[in-house]
Each structure stands twice: as C-alpha cells, then as structure tokens.
Design a protein around this motif. Structure first.
Motif, PDB file in Angstrom:
ATOM      1  N   GLY A 110       0.829  -1.210   0.000  1.00 18.74           N
ATOM      2  CA  GLY A 110       0.000   0.000   0.000  1.00 18.74           C
ATOM      3  C   GLY A 110       0.856   1.249   0.000  1.00 18.74           C
ATOM      4  N   THR A 111       0.181   2.375  -0.028  1.00 21.48           N
ATOM      5  CA  THR A 111       0.846   3.677  -0.070  1.00 21.48           C
ATOM      6  C   THR A 111       0.540   4.448   1.201  1.00 21.48           C
ATOM      7  N   ALA A 112       1.581   4.986   1.808  1.00 19.57           N
ATOM      8  CA  ALA A 112       1.423   5.726   3.057  1.00 19.57           C
ATOM      9  C   ALA A 112       0.880   7.126   2.803  1.00 19.57           C
ATOM     10  N   ALA A 113       0.450   7.750   3.869  1.00 17.42           N
ATOM     11  CA  ALA A 113       0.089   9.167   3.805  1.00 17.42           C
ATOM     12  C   ALA A 113       1.351   9.990   3.573  1.00 17.42           C
ATOM     13  N   PRO A 114       1.236  11.165   2.978  1.00 18.06           N
ATOM     14  CA  PRO A 114       2.420  12.020   2.827  1.00 18.06           C
ATOM     15  C   PRO A 114       3.094  12.264   4.172  1.00 18.06           C
ATOM     16  N   ALA A 115       4.402  12.159   4.187  1.00 22.35           N
ATOM     17  CA  ALA A 115       5.169  12.336   5.424  1.00 22.35           C
ATOM     18  C   ALA A 115       6.397  13.178   5.114  1.00 22.35           C
ATOM     19  N   THR A 116       6.918  13.817   6.146  1.00 21.76           N
ATOM     20  CA  THR A 116       8.040  14.716   5.962  1.00 21.76           C
ATOM     21  C   THR A 116       9.365  14.043   6.285  1.00 21.76           C
ATOM     22  N   ALA A 117      10.407  14.467   5.570  1.00 16.05           N
ATOM     23  CA  ALA A 117      11.797  14.057   5.805  1.00 16.05           C
ATOM     24  C   ALA A 117      12.058  12.569   5.587  1.00 16.05           C
ATOM     25  N   LEU A 118      11.238  11.894   4.802  1.00 16.22           N
ATOM     26  CA  LEU A 118      11.495  10.480   4.528  1.00 16.22           C
ATOM     27  C   LEU A 118      12.793  10.296   3.746  1.00 16.22           C
ATOM     28  N   ILE A 119      13.183  11.298   2.964  1.00 15.16           N
ATOM     29  CA  ILE A 119      14.411  11.175   2.179  1.00 15.16           C
ATOM     30  C   ILE A 119      15.649  11.199   3.061  1.00 15.16           C
ATOM     31  N   ASP A 120      15.520  11.617   4.316  1.00 16.79           N
ATOM     32  CA  ASP A 120      16.647  11.640   5.247  1.00 16.79           C
ATOM     33  C   ASP A 120      16.637  10.453   6.207  1.00 16.79           C
ATOM     34  N   ALA A 121      15.649   9.575   6.094  1.00 18.48           N
ATOM     35  CA  ALA A 121      15.501   8.465   7.033  1.00 18.48           C
ATOM     36  C   ALA A 121      16.336   7.261   6.615  1.00 18.48           C
ATOM     37  N   THR A 122      16.772   6.487   7.619  1.00 20.66           N
ATOM     38  CA  THR A 122      17.461   5.222   7.346  1.00 20.66           C
ATOM     39  C   THR A 122      16.478   4.058   7.273  1.00 20.66           C
ATOM     40  N   GLY A 123      15.266   4.304   7.720  1.00 19.86           N
ATOM     41  CA  GLY A 123      14.224   3.289   7.692  1.00 19.86           C
ATOM     42  C   GLY A 123      12.924   3.906   8.174  1.00 19.86           C
ATOM     43  N   PHE A 124      11.872   3.090   8.234  1.00 20.92           N
ATOM     44  CA  PHE A 124      10.553   3.599   8.588  1.00 20.92           C
ATOM     45  C   PHE A 124       9.877   2.631   9.553  1.00 20.92           C
ATOM     46  N   LEU A 125       9.152   3.175  10.525  1.00 19.91           N
ATOM     47  CA  LEU A 125       8.337   2.356  11.414  1.00 19.91           C
ATOM     48  C   LEU A 125       6.900   2.466  10.931  1.00 19.91           C
ATOM     49  N   VAL A 126       6.417   1.393  10.316  1.00 21.98           N
ATOM     50  CA  VAL A 126       5.082   1.390   9.722  1.00 21.98           C
ATOM     51  C   VAL A 126       4.100   0.775  10.706  1.00 21.98           C
ATOM     52  N   ALA A 127       3.022   1.495  11.002  1.00 15.97           N
ATOM     53  CA  ALA A 127       1.959   0.980  11.863  1.00 15.97           C
ATOM     54  C   ALA A 127       0.769   0.619  10.989  1.00 15.97           C
ATOM     55  N   ALA A 128       0.231  -0.589  11.182  1.00 12.28           N
ATOM     56  CA  ALA A 128      -0.865  -1.054  10.323  1.00 12.28           C
ATOM     57  C   ALA A 128      -1.740  -2.030  11.074  1.00 12.28           C
ATOM     58  N   THR A 129      -2.922  -2.275  10.516  1.00 10.16           N
ATOM     59  CA  THR A 129      -3.858  -3.275  11.038  1.00 10.16           C
ATOM     60  C   THR A 129      -3.986  -4.390  10.006  1.00 10.16           C
ATOM     61  N   THR A 130      -3.799  -5.618  10.440  1.00 10.32           N
ATOM     62  CA  THR A 130      -3.833  -6.748   9.509  1.00 10.32           C
ATOM     63  C   THR A 130      -5.269  -7.122   9.164  1.00 10.32           C
ATOM     64  N   SER A 131      -5.392  -8.072   8.239  1.00  9.04           N
ATOM     65  CA  SER A 131      -6.711  -8.484   7.757  1.00  9.04           C
ATOM     66  C   SER A 131      -7.566  -9.107   8.856  1.00  9.04           C
TER      67      SER A 131
END
Length: 356
Positions: free
Chosen positions: A140-161
């Motif tokens: 899927g596609t996340a909501a727009p977020a700031t400074a992702l180009i400077d990140a080493t990784g991302f903490l994604v929060a989601a709800t499974t099926s």
C-alpha cells in the motif's frame, strides 16, 4: 479545564526557541531553496540527539505529550525541517516492545538510526497487511510524510486483515520499498509517500495492543496542527511589528481601525487554537479513547481552519511586500496550508466529530 504550562515546560520551550534562533532554519534554507528539497542539517540532527528530544516520550525519560508539544510548536515557528514528532512517537512505541525491534529505540535516540513513524492516510486506503506464519506481508501507499528522504528506515503501523495491529521496521533501501517525493506548496520541508509491497521477516515486526494505530493517528494529527500553530504565532508577531512600522498618510497603518481589527482577529484565533490544542495534548496523555478522539478532532478542525485564516490575514495586512519571494511570509503560509490538509483535513475532522 484549568491548564497552564509548568515552569519546566516554559524553560524547555525557551531553550529550544533560543537554539532555533541561533541556527535559523530559514536562513539555512534560503541558499538552496531553488535547487532541491529541504534536507535536515547535520547540526539539527546532533542537537535533537544530544538534547535527548527523540527519546522524550520513552519510559526512561518520562516526558509527556504536553512536553513534546511545546517543542513541536517552536519548530513550527522556526520552519524547522526536523520531523520531531514522527521520530519521538516511533522511538516511544519501539521502547515499549518486548521484541528485538526495541533495540531500534536506542538507535533512534542515539542517532545511529533515523526511523520515523509512517501511517496510512486516515481518509484514504489503508495498508493491506496479512500475517503469514512468522512473516508479515504488507502493501500500500502511506500518507504524505516529511523528511522520509533523510531516514534510514521507517516504522510502519498497520492493522492486519484479521484485526491484529502491528509495527514493522522497513529499511529505506529494501526490495519492495519506494519513496516517491512530492512537489507541495511547502518549501520548508521535504514531503514524500512511502510505497510498500514486501514481506517483512519475523525479527522486523511485532504485534501491539489494539488501539495503538488509532492513538498514533490522533497523535500525528495533533502535532501537524501544533506545527501550524507555531507558524501562525510567528505570523502574528511579524504582522503586528510590520503594522507598527509601515506608514500611510503620515502615520503607522497599525493606527487604522481596520488593521487593528485584523491584528486582533489574528491574535484571537491563534490563542483559541492554542487552548484547543492544549486540551488535546492533555487528552493524548490520558487513557480515555473517546475523550482523546473528540479533543484531537475538535482541536485539529478548529486550529487547521484558524491558522489558515491567520495566514490569509497576515498577507492582507502586509500588502505588496507579503507577495515577494524574499519575505518569509510566504514560507510560513505555505507550511500552514500543508499542515491544514495532512493527517486529516479540517472537513475530515469535522465529519469525525459529527459522527462521534
């Protein structure tokens, strides 16, 4: 509700404002504003690490959302590129885990990693997430977020099926992970969306208590509007100062009744926004979901509209000079307009309140 900042919180805000004044983000941005997206300066990274701001909400530090809010307000006022709320929220959630992922909290706080929180859009499609044995499949596609180009990784929060809520660490350089940079009105920060279609190994994801995702959505919505409040406060101060200096017909324009009313309206809407946002901050520190959701949406709806109005009035009072590229007014206005739309627009939060 009676509320006032403590002396420690006022000192925290004053200290951060002084640092931001010394390392003015707009002054640092101006030389490269036409050549690419705004990046986080190394001096700012060192500052938030050495000051312990990234770990503010962790158990060891014991900070509150009110504490973090005074800092986010100052970064909004200064037009900082630092995604302080996203980093602090991610670090706090990682710190709660009884899982190998918890080590990322220390890495974030110490500057060895930069892993901000990333969520799906509240008014768009959710992430598609499914647990397959020990692995997590997410797309899927996340909501727009700031400074992702400077990140080493991302903490994604989601709800499974099946309704299980999860946190997943996704390295920035990984198959099935794409960062698409957006062209937005805001020139003071970089904005991107994270596009996911990958399987996450067991050591990189963990289940979290039910309600975690909605809490994080509320927190980011709150901090987006807190950022706008800081920018609006700066516009009020600049406009009042300008009205006292600009003369027409032999006197400062601040002496004209219409301009006085404009400045009074700006101050009123800014102060009312602050009151509603402080109520939301207190609710975020509590455990009552209903109260939190109502307080956050009421604050986001009011402050989102009010700060945008403040920006429009500031432009009107400044007149022609406010339209110039060299004046900071347009940078603050652009920032406010983007904050107004993201993590739940004003209309979205009003609909949420109406259905509560």
């Amino acid at each position: 509700m009676d509320f006032a900042l403590s002396a420690e919180q006022e000192d925290l805000a004053a200290s951060e404002r002084a640092w931001l004044a010394k390392h003015d983000p707009i002054a640092a941005l101006r030389p490269t504003i036409d050549s690419g997206p705004a990046r986080i300066p190394d001096t700012a990274v060192r500052h938030i690490v050495e000051s312990g701001l990234i770990a503010l909400l962790t158990g060891d530090t014991g900070g509150t959302h009110v504490d973090l809010a005074v800092l986010v307000e100052e970064h909004g006022r200064a037009c900082s590129t630092v995604p302080l709320a996203e980093l602090a929220l991610a670090t706090a959630e990682l710190d709660k885990l009884d899982h190998p992922l918890a080590a990322l909290a220390e890495a974030n706080a110490g500057g060895a990693a930069s892993v901000p929180l990333v969520l799906a859009s509240v008014d768009g499609a959710a992430f598609a997430a499914e647990v397959r044995g020990a692995e997590l499949r997410i797309s899927g596609t996340a909501a727009p977020a700031t400074a992702l180009i400077d990140a080493t990784g991302f903490l994604v929060a989601a709800t499974t099926s099946n309704g299980t809520e999860v946190l997943a660490h996704v390295p920035s350089v990984n198959e099935g992970v794409g960062t698409r940079r957006l062209e937005t009105l805001d020139l003071t920060r970089s904005w991107s969306v994270l596009e996911l279609d990958l399987t996450v190994a067991a050591e990189r994801w963990a289940t979290v208590p039910t309600g975690t995702v909605s809490y994080l959505e509320d927190a980011l919505a709150f901090y987006r509007k807190m950022d706008a409040l800081g920018a609006a406060e700066r516009l009020v101060a600049q406009t009042v100062e300008y009205a006292g200096q600009r003369t027409q017909f032999g006197q400062p324009i601040g002496g004209f009744q219409a301009v006085k009313h404009h400045c009074a309206d700006m101050a009123l809407q800014t102060e009312a926004s602050r009151a509603s946002l402080w109520a939301a901050a207190v609710a975020l520190d509590g455990t009552d979901y209903g109260r939190r959701a109502t307080a956050v949406s009421a604050a986001a709806a009011y402050a989102g509209d009010a700060t945008s109005t403040v920006a429009s009035i500031a432009l009107q009072v400044h007149g022609g000079i406010g339209f110039t590229w060299e004046h900071d007014l347009h940078l603050l206005t652009r920032r406010i307009k983007v904050d107004e739309l993201l993590n739940g627009s004003v209309s979205w939060h009003r609909r949420r309140l109406a259905s509560a």
